[in-house]
Design a protein around this motif. Structure first.
Motif, PDB file in Angstrom:
ATOM      1  N   ILE A 196       0.838  -1.120   0.093  1.00  0.00           N
ATOM      2  CA  ILE A 196       0.151   0.330   0.045  1.00  0.00           C
ATOM      3  C   ILE A 196       0.597   1.022   0.144  1.00  0.00           C
ATOM      4  N   ILE A 197       0.786   2.231  -0.928  1.00  0.00           N
ATOM      5  CA  ILE A 197       1.244   3.460  -0.954  1.00  0.00           C
ATOM      6  C   ILE A 197       0.142   4.205  -1.190  1.00  0.00           C
ATOM      7  N   GLU A 198       0.965   5.501   0.162  1.00  0.00           N
ATOM      8  CA  GLU A 198       0.269   6.135   0.141  1.00  0.00           C
ATOM      9  C   GLU A 198       0.662   7.398   0.430  1.00  0.00           C
ATOM     10  N   ARG A 199       0.133   9.189   0.159  1.00  0.00           N
ATOM     11  CA  ARG A 199       0.683  10.018  -0.003  1.00  0.00           C
ATOM     12  C   ARG A 199       1.536  10.498   1.323  1.00  0.00           C
ATOM     13  N   GLY A 200       0.211  10.771   1.814  1.00  0.00           N
ATOM     14  CA  GLY A 200       0.910  10.771   3.355  1.00  0.00           C
ATOM     15  C   GLY A 200       1.702  10.433   4.707  1.00  0.00           C
ATOM     16  N   GLU A 201       1.721  10.705   6.055  1.00  0.00           N
ATOM     17  CA  GLU A 201       2.544  10.232   6.745  1.00  0.00           C
ATOM     18  C   GLU A 201       1.921   9.138   7.432  1.00  0.00           C
ATOM     19  N   ARG A 202       0.745   8.457   6.934  1.00  0.00           N
ATOM     20  CA  ARG A 202       0.230   7.314   8.343  1.00  0.00           C
ATOM     21  C   ARG A 202      -1.740   7.054   6.887  1.00  0.00           C
ATOM     22  N   ILE A 203      -1.522   6.240   7.302  1.00  0.00           N
ATOM     23  CA  ILE A 203      -3.272   5.723   6.470  1.00  0.00           C
ATOM     24  C   ILE A 203      -4.041   6.550   7.701  1.00  0.00           C
ATOM     25  N   ILE A 204      -4.889   6.269   6.496  1.00  0.00           N
ATOM     26  CA  ILE A 204      -7.056   6.845   7.040  1.00  0.00           C
ATOM     27  C   ILE A 204      -6.060   7.760   7.841  1.00  0.00           C
ATOM     28  N   SER A 205      -5.844   9.467   7.302  1.00  0.00           N
ATOM     29  CA  SER A 205      -5.520  10.586   7.617  1.00  0.00           C
ATOM     30  C   SER A 205      -6.939  11.069   8.891  1.00  0.00           C
ATOM     31  N   ARG A 206      -7.796  10.432   7.904  1.00  0.00           N
ATOM     32  CA  ARG A 206      -9.181  11.318   8.734  1.00  0.00           C
ATOM     33  C   ARG A 206      -8.935  10.993  10.171  1.00  0.00           C
ATOM     34  N   GLU A 207      -8.902   9.676  10.226  1.00  0.00           N
ATOM     35  CA  GLU A 207      -8.872   9.640  11.501  1.00  0.00           C
ATOM     36  C   GLU A 207      -7.388   9.675  12.718  1.00  0.00           C
ATOM     37  N   ASP A 208      -8.074   9.974  14.488  1.00  0.00           N
ATOM     38  CA  ASP A 208      -6.439  10.219  14.991  1.00  0.00           C
ATOM     39  C   ASP A 208      -5.998   8.937  14.885  1.00  0.00           C
ATOM     40  N   ILE A 209      -4.331   9.437  15.775  1.00  0.00           N
ATOM     41  CA  ILE A 209      -3.143   9.148  15.324  1.00  0.00           C
ATOM     42  C   ILE A 209      -3.426   7.858  15.892  1.00  0.00           C
ATOM     43  N   ALA A 210      -3.934   7.400  16.889  1.00  0.00           N
ATOM     44  CA  ALA A 210      -3.670   5.804  17.118  1.00  0.00           C
ATOM     45  C   ALA A 210      -4.183   5.173  16.730  1.00  0.00           C
ATOM     46  N   ILE A 211      -6.088   5.545  15.589  1.00  0.00           N
ATOM     47  CA  ILE A 211      -6.538   4.641  15.253  1.00  0.00           C
ATOM     48  C   ILE A 211      -5.823   4.168  14.246  1.00  0.00           C
ATOM     49  N   SER A 212      -5.500   5.302  13.491  1.00  0.00           N
ATOM     50  CA  SER A 212      -4.498   4.600  12.375  1.00  0.00           C
ATOM     51  C   SER A 212      -2.996   3.641  12.565  1.00  0.00           C
ATOM     52  N   ASP A 213      -2.420   4.006  13.508  1.00  0.00           N
ATOM     53  CA  ASP A 213      -1.221   3.229  14.122  1.00  0.00           C
ATOM     54  C   ASP A 213      -1.928   1.858  14.268  1.00  0.00           C
ATOM     55  N   GLU A 214      -2.924   1.293  15.149  1.00  0.00           N
ATOM     56  CA  GLU A 214      -3.015   0.866  15.882  1.00  0.00           C
ATOM     57  C   GLU A 214      -3.813  -0.360  14.652  1.00  0.00           C
ATOM     58  N   ILE A 215      -4.122   0.132  13.412  1.00  0.00           N
ATOM     59  CA  ILE A 215      -4.607  -0.519  11.857  1.00  0.00           C
ATOM     60  C   ILE A 215      -3.588  -0.577  11.193  1.00  0.00           C
ATOM     61  N   GLN A 216      -2.509   0.236  11.421  1.00  0.00           N
ATOM     62  CA  GLN A 216      -1.537  -0.374  10.431  1.00  0.00           C
ATOM     63  C   GLN A 216      -0.292  -1.289  11.725  1.00  0.00           C
ATOM     64  N   LYS A 217      -0.854  -1.832  12.273  1.00  0.00           N
ATOM     65  CA  LYS A 217      -0.361  -2.163  13.541  1.00  0.00           C
ATOM     66  C   LYS A 217      -0.077  -3.577  13.037  1.00  0.00           C
ATOM     67  N   PHE A 218      -1.946  -4.507  12.750  1.00  0.00           N
ATOM     68  CA  PHE A 218      -2.372  -5.324  12.601  1.00  0.00           C
ATOM     69  C   PHE A 218      -2.610  -5.763  11.135  1.00  0.00           C
ATOM     70  N   LEU A 219      -2.386  -5.392  10.381  1.00  0.00           N
ATOM     71  CA  LEU A 219      -2.602  -4.996   8.815  1.00  0.00           C
ATOM     72  C   LEU A 219      -0.379  -5.703   8.373  1.00  0.00           C
ATOM     73  N   LYS A 220       0.074  -4.818   9.152  1.00  0.00           N
ATOM     74  CA  LYS A 220       1.492  -5.058   9.059  1.00  0.00           C
ATOM     75  C   LYS A 220       1.725  -6.662   9.951  1.00  0.00           C
ATOM     76  N   ALA A 221       1.005  -7.296  10.364  1.00  0.00           N
ATOM     77  CA  ALA A 221       0.581  -8.738  10.946  1.00  0.00           C
ATOM     78  C   ALA A 221      -0.198  -9.475  10.125  1.00  0.00           C
ATOM     79  N   ASP A 222      -0.802  -8.738   9.305  1.00  0.00           N
ATOM     80  CA  ASP A 222      -1.307 -10.075   8.334  1.00  0.00           C
ATOM     81  C   ASP A 222       0.242  -9.839   7.477  1.00  0.00           C
TER      82      ASP A 222
END
Length: 455
Positions: A196-222
């Motif tokens: 996944i290639i993202e223009r921004g610094e994190r995924i789903i920038s609309r969400e709070d940082i904690a949510i972006s970080d946690e979702i990225q964590k389990f997607l990376k685990a996948d």
């Protein structure tokens, strides 16, 4: 020769279709125009098909992780793309046929299969016929945005990716938001390599940082790989592989490319420029609280009005318009509370404001938060990624936002949303007795220990 109708509905999405049958039930002569399949985005290329894929991907995950819950498994398994697609197509076909049957059996409905074009405010052409009505309802939805640099590069969108019969060897996804993340996890679990290639610094920038970080964590685990800060992307194709040069430095090559960059309204397709209907610079139709445009008798519902990009907001648009036309005009767009889900696994259910939105408004903010790893039912299910968070306005004691990221989060969040609509104090659910053992039982506990949030 013009054909005169009481009403014209352009598009058969989750607002236009129920409105059609409501108008017909009142004895109105209705022209119903659809250029593809009845049922709109949700039924044909959105919620229904993607959630069947999510279910298949979840089965793959269950088998792979059976040892986590003490179940020994020996043998091989793989995603059968033809069978997965056939199951999806069968589900859609049944619903589409149901709508067609209802249309054919209603004498007040006149169905036109074709692409509608406005001639003037109250005139629409379709298949070389001219239709006119004092009431017109625009429910034309939206489509994937494809930047010019990708026009000559083989690519998939949220529509064409659902027609794949073979599993991509390496799926590159441009866009780390809702659509990109859902398809990314689906195809990774099916067996593809996914980047996944993202223009921004994190995924789903609309969400709070904690949510972006946690979702990225389990997607990376996948096993999903991420590339961030992709400010410049130069695509190329060599007849076999799609390659993306990122910031003139990193190059990523794969067998398939999915564009999940954003969506645009289909207002240009219906030639809205031939009318005096007001649109904004992004092409969304401007509407008032009752979905009515600046032209009396013309309404815009669903994705094309820019007031929501979800099935549930489209359906609520229908409810608002029906109430405006036939009841007490008490329902309004401004009365609804934002709610939506991200259907990765585990899912995110959200309602109301994010923490960042609340702080930006200067709200005296309290938060109750509980990690899924501390919830007994999540541990029993061996699904402990995520957390729940409830935001409270300290000055009113009312809940102003919540998210439940974790197992069952997409269902659980509605219980919080209901309290928000009731405009009751958070203490209503803090002091309730909730079924054990569930994830929901920790909502009251979470609300017992609110903390002030300042940044």
């Amino acid at each position: 020769m013009k054909q005169k109708f009481d009403s014209i509905i352009i598009g058969s999405g989750q607002a236009g279709t129920p409105l059609l049958f409501s108008l017909a039930s009142k004895g109105k002569k209705v022209a119903f125009i659809e250029k593809t399949q009845v049922g709109g985005t949700c039924l044909n290329v959105g919620c229904t098909p993607t959630k069947t894929y999510v279910a298949s991907a979840r089965r793959m995950w269950d088998i792979k992780h059976s040892n986590d819950v003490g179940v020994d498994f020996e043998g091989s398994f793989k995603a059968n793309m033809n069978a997965i697609k056939d199951r999806k197509d069968a589900s859609i076909a049944k619903s589409v046929q149901g709508i067609h049957s209802a249309i054919e059996n209603n004498k007040h409905i006149h169905f036109f299969k074709g692409e509608a074009h406005f001639i003037s405010d109250n005139e629409v052409s379709v298949n070389d016929e001219i239709l006119t009505a004092d009431e017109i309802f625009i429910n034309v939805g939206g489509r994937a945005f494809v930047p010019d640099e990708y026009k000559d590069i083989p690519h998939l969108t949220n529509v064409s990716v659902l027609n794949l019969k073979e599993l991509p060897e390496h799926l590159i996804i441009v866009g780390g938001s809702y659509i990109g993340l859902e398809f990314g996890q689906i195809f990774k679990r099916f067996g593809s390599k996914v980047t996944i290639i993202e223009r921004g610094e994190r995924i789903i920038s609309r969400e709070d940082i904690a949510i972006s970080d946690e979702i990225q964590k389990f997607l990376k685990a996948d096993g999903i790989e991420f590339v961030f800060n992709a400010k410049k992307i130069t695509p190329s194709y060599n007849g076999n592989q799609v390659s993306l040069k990122i910031n003139d430095e990193v190059e990523v090559s794969g067998s398939h490319l999915l564009l999940a960059i954003g969506r645009k309204p289909n207002t240009d397709i219906v030639k809205i420029e031939n009318t005096t209907i007001s649109v904004n610079k992004r092409g969304f139709i401007n509407v008032n609280d009752y979905c009515e445009t600046n032209v009396k008798g013309i309404f815009a519902l669903g994705d094309c009005n820019g007031k929501g990009a979800f099935t549930h907001t489209a359906y609520n648009d229908y409810q608002i318009v029906e109430n405006y036309l036939f009841a007490d005009k008490s329902r309004k767009i401004s009365d609804r509370i934002s709610t939506y889900g991200l259907f990765v696994d585990p899912p995110l259910g959200r309602c109301g404001m994010t923490k960042a939105e609340a702080l930006s408004k200067g709200i005296n903010l309290l938060e109750g938060k509980r990690e899924m790893s501390r919830i007994a039912r999540a541990k029993e299910k061996a699904e402990t990624y995520g957390f729940m968070s409830v935001l409270v306005d300290a000055d009113t004691d009312q809940i102003i936002g919540a998210c439940v990221l974790g197992t069952g989060g997409d269902e659980i969040v509605t219980s919080i949303l209901n309290v928000m609509y009731a405009k009751k104090s958070y203490k209503l659910i803090r002091d309730s007795v909730v079924l054990h053992p569930t994830i929901s039982e920790l909502i009251p506990t979470t609300l017992e220990k609110l903390k002030a949030i300042h940044e």
